[in-house]
Design an enzyme around this catalytic site. Sequence first.
Site, PDB file in Angstrom:
ATOM      1  N   CYS A  74       0.996  -1.163   0.046  1.00  0.00           N
ATOM      2  CA  CYS A  74       0.224   0.060  -0.007  1.00  0.00           C
ATOM      3  C   CYS A  74       0.827   1.480   0.064  1.00  0.00           C
ATOM      4  O   CYS A  74       1.675   1.345   0.893  1.00  0.00           O
ATOM      5  CB  CYS A  74      -1.011   0.078   1.249  1.00  0.00           C
ATOM      6  SG  CYS A  74      -1.906   1.631   1.368  1.00  0.00           S
TER       7      CYS A  74
ATOM      8  N   CYS B  23      -6.473 -23.551  17.856  1.00  0.00           N
ATOM      9  CA  CYS B  23      -7.055 -24.646  17.303  1.00  0.00           C
ATOM     10  C   CYS B  23      -6.132 -25.994  17.898  1.00  0.00           C
ATOM     11  O   CYS B  23      -6.584 -27.060  18.329  1.00  0.00           O
ATOM     12  CB  CYS B  23      -7.204 -25.066  15.953  1.00  0.00           C
ATOM     13  SG  CYS B  23      -8.348 -23.719  15.316  1.00  0.00           S
TER      14      CYS B  23
ATOM     15  N   CYS C  66       0.409   3.432   3.074  1.00  0.00           N
ATOM     16  CA  CYS C  66       1.116   3.032   4.162  1.00  0.00           C
ATOM     17  C   CYS C  66       2.405   3.233   4.393  1.00  0.00           C
ATOM     18  O   CYS C  66       3.027   3.579   5.356  1.00  0.00           O
ATOM     19  CB  CYS C  66       0.780   1.396   4.350  1.00  0.00           C
ATOM     20  SG  CYS C  66      -0.991   0.946   4.294  1.00  0.00           S
TER      21      CYS C  66
ATOM     22  N   CYS D  90      -3.856 -22.224  12.991  1.00  0.00           N
ATOM     23  CA  CYS D  90      -4.711 -21.245  14.245  1.00  0.00           C
ATOM     24  C   CYS D  90      -3.994 -22.103  15.665  1.00  0.00           C
ATOM     25  O   CYS D  90      -4.131 -23.197  15.992  1.00  0.00           O
ATOM     26  CB  CYS D  90      -6.134 -21.963  14.165  1.00  0.00           C
ATOM     27  SG  CYS D  90      -6.897 -21.222  15.661  1.00  0.00           S
TER      28      CYS D  90
END
Length: 493
Positions: free
Chosen positions: A65, A406, A68, A403
């Site tokens: 970006c 998880c 950014c 995760c």
Amino acid sequence: MASRVSICSFLLLHFLVAFSFSGISASEGDGTESKDLVLTLDHSNFSDTISKHDFIVVEFYAPWCGHCKKLAPEYEKAASILSSHDPPIILAKVDANEDSNRELASNFEVKGFPTLKILRNGGKAVQDYKGPRDAEAEIKTIEDATNIVGENKVVIVGIFPEFSGEEFNNFTTLAEKLRSDYEFGHTLDAKLLPRGESSVKKLQFGCSSLLMNYLLTLRYKEFGFPRDFHVDALEKFIEEASVPTVTIFNKDPNNHPYVIKFFNSANAKAMLFMNFSDQSDAYKTKYQEIAEEYKGKGISFLLGDVEASQGAFQFFGVKEDQVPLIIIQTNDGQKYLKPNVEPDHIAPWVKEFKEGNVLPYKKSEPIPENNSEPVKVVVADTLQEMVFNSGKNVLLEFYAPWCGHCKKLAPILDEVAVSFESDPDVVIAKLDATANDVPQDTFDVKGYPTLYFRSSSGKIVQYDGDRTKEDIIDFIQKSRDPTTHQSSPKEEL
């Protein structure tokens, strides 16, 4: 006193970041080193870090970006100054383009970059920071027009007989509302704006555009523009007109903002993936013609280079040997796919899709040959058999391999499954939601892990209790359908 500190802190931040966005140094003449004063957060440390602070500002950014990149040094300077404030004010950043952080960005409704969030009370209160409101630029000369109208960006220019009145005030309000997404200007003389083949290839009702270069001119009460010059009507016009007929997805970072707009659209999304370097321009020509034909008919078009599309291939569960490949995804999550498509086959296939004659495609991992572990593996192709049509009480975990929560839950679910192994009416199962399609009309999976329980009679309820063995077992026992010979979970010795 605490609220006063927070208010003062916010005002200080406002001015410092205002300097950042206006290009004025926040620490002009100050040689203070500011390296690493901006905390780097990700999905693994975000919650713990935020919970320790009463006031923290977080920037969600993307490495590609341009805004950014422009903000980064000023954000560091602001962090340096704010770190010496009493009490210190913390600035942090999250790479929202990183796959593992996208769920985090989604939870904070990040739809563009950079997005700044102000978090108070350990993250319990969240506020958007939109920055100062820059007035749109007046275009008085050709040089002014050249400065504001550039490559690979959308510029909205209002053309008025005078800079006053309701219509001009509405345009100014619109510029304030959308200034983080577009550049705005206004002029009294339309002749100052770019014309001809040197800048535009098509002129329709004042909306002139190259594939990735836009100049939207809003002329005062001119035919072809919104006769209703109210803010809502203008905003709708801009949102529709600023999207390319065909969005290009490749490694050019200048195209990425348009890709974001493409995926944020309410339309069905047609995506043709091909090798830009090897495959014929015949695909691009045909695809452009089809996109023109369906413009305004509820379907948007994207052309993706296979070299930049590996993430998309993984998401859809397709492979490079299937390109040229066209995929259409609808807002209800259904996907339609035609691999190894020829240029002349695209238009008939899109027509069949619009007429409802194409069957949906389902992404699924292979059915496991061995499924003897306590927690059973479910894939999209076995979801009906193992969950909906099993006649059993099934606790199903939707997880992602990356995760951390998880991974922490996995041994607990193993213990739960072992506890019920002598009960043939209870199944503990898991499904990799990143590699298999999930029926969105049945399961609302927005984060990982997500657990659902389906009773043998078909009642479905989401589990939102504590992730302990005891709590999960208790939930199953209370939610399951009664059986004649119901076994109790065996106790570990």
